[in-house]
Design an enzyme around this catalytic site. Sequence first.
Site, PDB file in Angstrom:
ATOM      1  N   LYS A  46      46.276  34.493  32.948  1.00 55.34           N
ATOM      2  CA  LYS A  46      45.000  35.204  32.785  1.00 55.34           C
ATOM      3  C   LYS A  46      44.802  35.606  31.327  1.00 55.34           C
ATOM      4  O   LYS A  46      45.620  36.314  30.746  1.00 55.34           O
ATOM      5  CB  LYS A  46      44.972  36.467  33.654  1.00 55.34           C
ATOM      6  CG  LYS A  46      44.585  36.174  35.090  1.00 55.34           C
ATOM      7  CD  LYS A  46      44.616  37.416  35.916  1.00 55.34           C
ATOM      8  CE  LYS A  46      43.448  38.326  35.622  1.00 55.34           C
ATOM      9  NZ  LYS A  46      43.577  39.593  36.400  1.00 55.34           N
TER      10      LYS A  46
HETATM   11  O1  I22 Z   1      42.715  38.615  38.473  1.00 54.38           O
HETATM   12  C1  I22 Z   1      41.657  39.129  38.687  1.00 54.38           C
HETATM   13  C2  I22 Z   1      40.491  38.333  38.478  1.00 54.38           C
HETATM   14  O2  I22 Z   1      40.925  37.041  38.221  1.00 54.38           O
HETATM   15  C3  I22 Z   1      41.635  40.493  39.204  1.00 54.38           C
HETATM   16  O3  I22 Z   1      42.916  41.056  39.126  1.00 54.38           O
HETATM   17  C4  I22 Z   1      40.633  41.394  38.532  1.00 54.38           C
HETATM   18  O4  I22 Z   1      41.158  41.838  37.316  1.00 54.38           O
HETATM   19  C5  I22 Z   1      40.306  42.536  39.460  1.00 54.38           C
HETATM   20  O5  I22 Z   1      39.719  42.005  40.625  1.00 54.38           O
HETATM   21  C6  I22 Z   1      39.338  43.521  38.883  1.00 54.38           C
HETATM   22  O6  I22 Z   1      39.806  44.025  37.681  1.00 54.38           O
HETATM   23  C7  I22 Z   1      39.159  44.665  39.819  1.00 54.38           C
HETATM   24  O7  I22 Z   1      38.120  45.403  39.322  1.00 54.38           O
HETATM   25  P1  I22 Z   1      37.805  46.834  39.913  1.00 54.38           P
HETATM   26  O8  I22 Z   1      37.825  46.727  41.412  1.00 54.38           O
HETATM   27  O9  I22 Z   1      38.876  47.739  39.386  1.00 54.38           O
HETATM   28  O10 I22 Z   1      36.449  47.165  39.387  1.00 54.38           O
END
Ligand code: I22
Length: 236
Positions: free
Chosen positions: A90
């Site tokens: 990532k």
């Molecule tokens: O890997 C990913 C996306 O590829 C996820 O871990 C992504 O960072 C998360 O879904 C988000 O950061 C979550 O966002 P939030 O629910 O904290 O607003």
Amino acid sequence: MTELKIDIYADGADIAEMKKAYQGGRLAGFTTNPSLMKKAGVKDYKAFAKEVVAEFPHLPISFEVFGDDFATMEQEAEIITQFGPNVFVKIPVMNSKGESSVPLIKKLSEQDIKLNITAIFTVEQVKAVVNALKPGVKNVVSVFAGRIADTGVDPIDIMRQSVDICRAKEGAQLLWASPREVLNIIQADQVGADIITCTPDLIAKLDGLGKDLTQFSQETVQMFLRDSTSLGFSVL
Ligand SMILES: O=C(CO)[C@@H](O)[C@H](O)[C@H](O)[C@H](O)COP(=O)(O)O
């Protein structure tokens, strides 16, 4: 039962929770991020990643770089990609100073490193990122639909356009990130997103998919009754 075409990934860094979510039989992969690792109390990145890859060697797993300068991100990406053949690296779409990661994305993609480009919020970012990806290499493009909705903007149009842009590049998969409710999983499926990554709590709520609403109404009243009985209150 509502049939979903979209792949559901679990978003988290708690290995016990990840295993439990996997046992539900719906999962096609995992994502993590530094904030989730902090929340789960991960102490050693490499040990954590090694354990996750050993547990799920057959599923795609995304691990994020921690660096904020592009030289560090590049070195980390070269290490993370070696964690396993199922690992996606990532890379945030920009660093904390707002400098674009696109040149690095292009460089890593040309080395056939599988990437998950994260923290994307706009169609312009999707275009720039997809343009930098090598065709034919499996890559994930993560658009934060839930955080877009948190600003009062309906993310559907952005997600639809993002799907179209990804479809034009062989290997690019559109991931709907930061969903807030089961409805978002249906929306992601309907716009044609390839993947949605959900917290284990949201995955558990999928049991309610397609549930009869009158029956759900009765179950809700039964819940109130259970709680009022246990409280022992009466207004009389
Ligand atoms: O890997 C990913 C996306 O590829 C996820 O871990 C992504 O960072 C998360 O879904 C988000 O950061 C979550 O966002 P939030 O629910 O904290 O607003």
